[in-house]
Write a protein that holds these residues in place. Structure first.
Motif, PDB file in Angstrom:
ATOM      1  N   HIS A 144       0.868  -1.293  -0.147  1.00  0.00           N
ATOM      2  CA  HIS A 144      -0.115   0.050   0.024  1.00  0.00           C
ATOM      3  C   HIS A 144       1.083   1.272  -0.077  1.00  0.00           C
ATOM      4  CE1 HIS A 144       0.777  -0.218   4.500  1.00  0.00           C
ATOM      5  NE2 HIS A 144       0.646   0.898   4.388  1.00  0.00           N
ATOM      6  N   VAL A 145       0.302   2.545  -0.317  1.00  0.00           N
ATOM      7  CA  VAL A 145       0.892   3.601  -0.567  1.00  0.00           C
ATOM      8  C   VAL A 145       0.094   4.490   0.742  1.00  0.00           C
ATOM      9  CG1 VAL A 145       1.193   5.800  -1.359  1.00  0.00           C
ATOM     10  CG2 VAL A 145       1.652   3.552  -2.755  1.00  0.00           C
ATOM     11  N   ARG A 193      -8.217   5.063   6.568  1.00  0.00           N
ATOM     12  CA  ARG A 193      -9.009   4.183   5.736  1.00  0.00           C
ATOM     13  C   ARG A 193      -8.344   3.395   4.746  1.00  0.00           C
ATOM     14  NH1 ARG A 193     -13.872   7.386   4.164  1.00  0.00           N
ATOM     15  NH2 ARG A 193     -14.611   6.625   6.072  1.00  0.00           N
ATOM     16  N   LEU A 194      -8.596   2.298   4.402  1.00  0.00           N
ATOM     17  CA  LEU A 194      -7.757   1.470   3.420  1.00  0.00           C
ATOM     18  C   LEU A 194      -8.834   1.440   2.259  1.00  0.00           C
ATOM     19  CD1 LEU A 194      -5.117   0.183   3.406  1.00  0.00           C
ATOM     20  CD2 LEU A 194      -6.148  -2.101   3.166  1.00  0.00           C
ATOM     21  N   LEU A 195      -8.237   1.876   0.904  1.00  0.00           N
ATOM     22  CA  LEU A 195      -8.965   1.805  -0.298  1.00  0.00           C
ATOM     23  C   LEU A 195      -8.396   0.772  -1.283  1.00  0.00           C
ATOM     24  CD1 LEU A 195      -9.473   5.624  -1.011  1.00  0.00           C
ATOM     25  CD2 LEU A 195     -10.817   4.268   0.161  1.00  0.00           C
ATOM     26  N   SER A 228      -2.751  -0.937  -2.352  1.00  0.00           N
ATOM     27  CA  SER A 228      -3.943  -0.277  -1.685  1.00  0.00           C
ATOM     28  C   SER A 228      -3.557   1.180  -1.367  1.00  0.00           C
ATOM     29  CB  SER A 228      -4.369  -0.811  -0.245  1.00  0.00           C
ATOM     30  OG  SER A 228      -5.028  -2.265  -0.686  1.00  0.00           O
ATOM     31  N   LEU A 229      -4.507   2.170  -1.130  1.00  0.00           N
ATOM     32  CA  LEU A 229      -4.083   3.498  -0.783  1.00  0.00           C
ATOM     33  C   LEU A 229      -4.687   3.362   0.635  1.00  0.00           C
ATOM     34  CD1 LEU A 229      -5.352   5.778  -3.720  1.00  0.00           C
ATOM     35  CD2 LEU A 229      -3.032   4.831  -3.113  1.00  0.00           C
ATOM     36  N   GLU A 230      -3.763   4.020   1.575  1.00  0.00           N
ATOM     37  CA  GLU A 230      -4.099   3.986   3.067  1.00  0.00           C
ATOM     38  C   GLU A 230      -4.211   5.575   3.172  1.00  0.00           C
ATOM     39  OE1 GLU A 230      -2.975   1.946   7.333  1.00  0.00           O
ATOM     40  OE2 GLU A 230      -1.325   2.179   5.822  1.00  0.00           O
ATOM     41  N   PHE A 252       2.718   8.779  -6.474  1.00  0.00           N
ATOM     42  CA  PHE A 252       2.385   7.224  -6.905  1.00  0.00           C
ATOM     43  C   PHE A 252       1.957   7.363  -8.537  1.00  0.00           C
ATOM     44  CE2 PHE A 252      -1.479   8.527  -5.005  1.00  0.00           C
ATOM     45  CZ  PHE A 252      -2.389   8.016  -5.574  1.00  0.00           C
ATOM     46  N   ALA A 253       2.186   6.293  -9.084  1.00  0.00           N
ATOM     47  CA  ALA A 253       1.763   6.260 -10.374  1.00  0.00           C
ATOM     48  C   ALA A 253       0.568   5.176 -10.803  1.00  0.00           C
ATOM     49  CB  ALA A 253       2.784   5.846 -11.416  1.00  0.00           C
TER      50      ALA A 253
END
Length: 178
Positions: free
Chosen positions: A12-13, A68-70, A77-79, A102-103
């Protein structure tokens, strides 16, 4: 090919945002993200204190208000983090030290950029051809910024890239959608 590294890939990022709900709405609208879960929901007591400040190198008096985690496509994932802190700065510019962007890989650059702008993001320029070792028909990139300042690169490389003639290694690419 085998590797002695225990690393399997990026999980995740993490991104600090000024408003968790607004950022979530933006990523859903702009990038098609999906909410997986809240690690710390708004309204719950914040995470704070000396142990957290020491563990995460926070400024004294900082706290985490929400996390939140997406899910974003077929990649990491995006955190999202919403902090309260005595001193917060805007995100780093690409020329500053540290994580700068991020890409996201896209199939249709124009459609992706239009969706991003419609959600409130800023696109810096028209898409550009990738550099020489990555060039090929349709291979392009474009930088953009989320409403709170996080820089996001849109990239697509449907054609073989010249670097592939120099090594058997390949960069990771999300699988095609069904």
């Amino acid at each position: 090919m085998t590797s002695d590294s225990p690393v399997r890939g990026i999980d995740h990022v993490g991104i600090t945002v000024p408003d968790l709900e607004a950022a979530t709405a933006f990523f859903v609208q702009a990038l098609g993200a999906k909410v997986l879960y809240d690690t710390l929901a708004k309204g719950q007591p914040p995470q704070e204190g000396e142990d957290l400040e020491r563990r995460l190198r926070f400024l004294r008096g900082s706290s985490i208000r929400a996390m939140r985690l997406l899910r974003l496509g077929n990649g990491p994932s995006l955190e999202l983090f919403e902090y309260a802190a005595p001193e917060q700065r805007p995100p780093a510019r690409p020329n500053d030290f540290g994580l700068q962007h991020f890409a996201v890989y896209v199939e249709d650059m124009d459609a992706a950029l239009a969706r991003f702008q419609a959600a409130g993001g800023e696109v810096f320029s028209r898409p550009h051809e990738l550099p020489p070792l990555e060039q090929g028909p349709g291979n392009a990139f474009c930088y953009a910024r989320a409403p709170w300042g996080t820089v996001i690169e849109f990239i697509s490389y449907p054609s073989p890239q010249p670097y592939e003639n120099q090594t058997a290694l390949r960069r990771w690419k999300p699988p095609q959608r069904d």
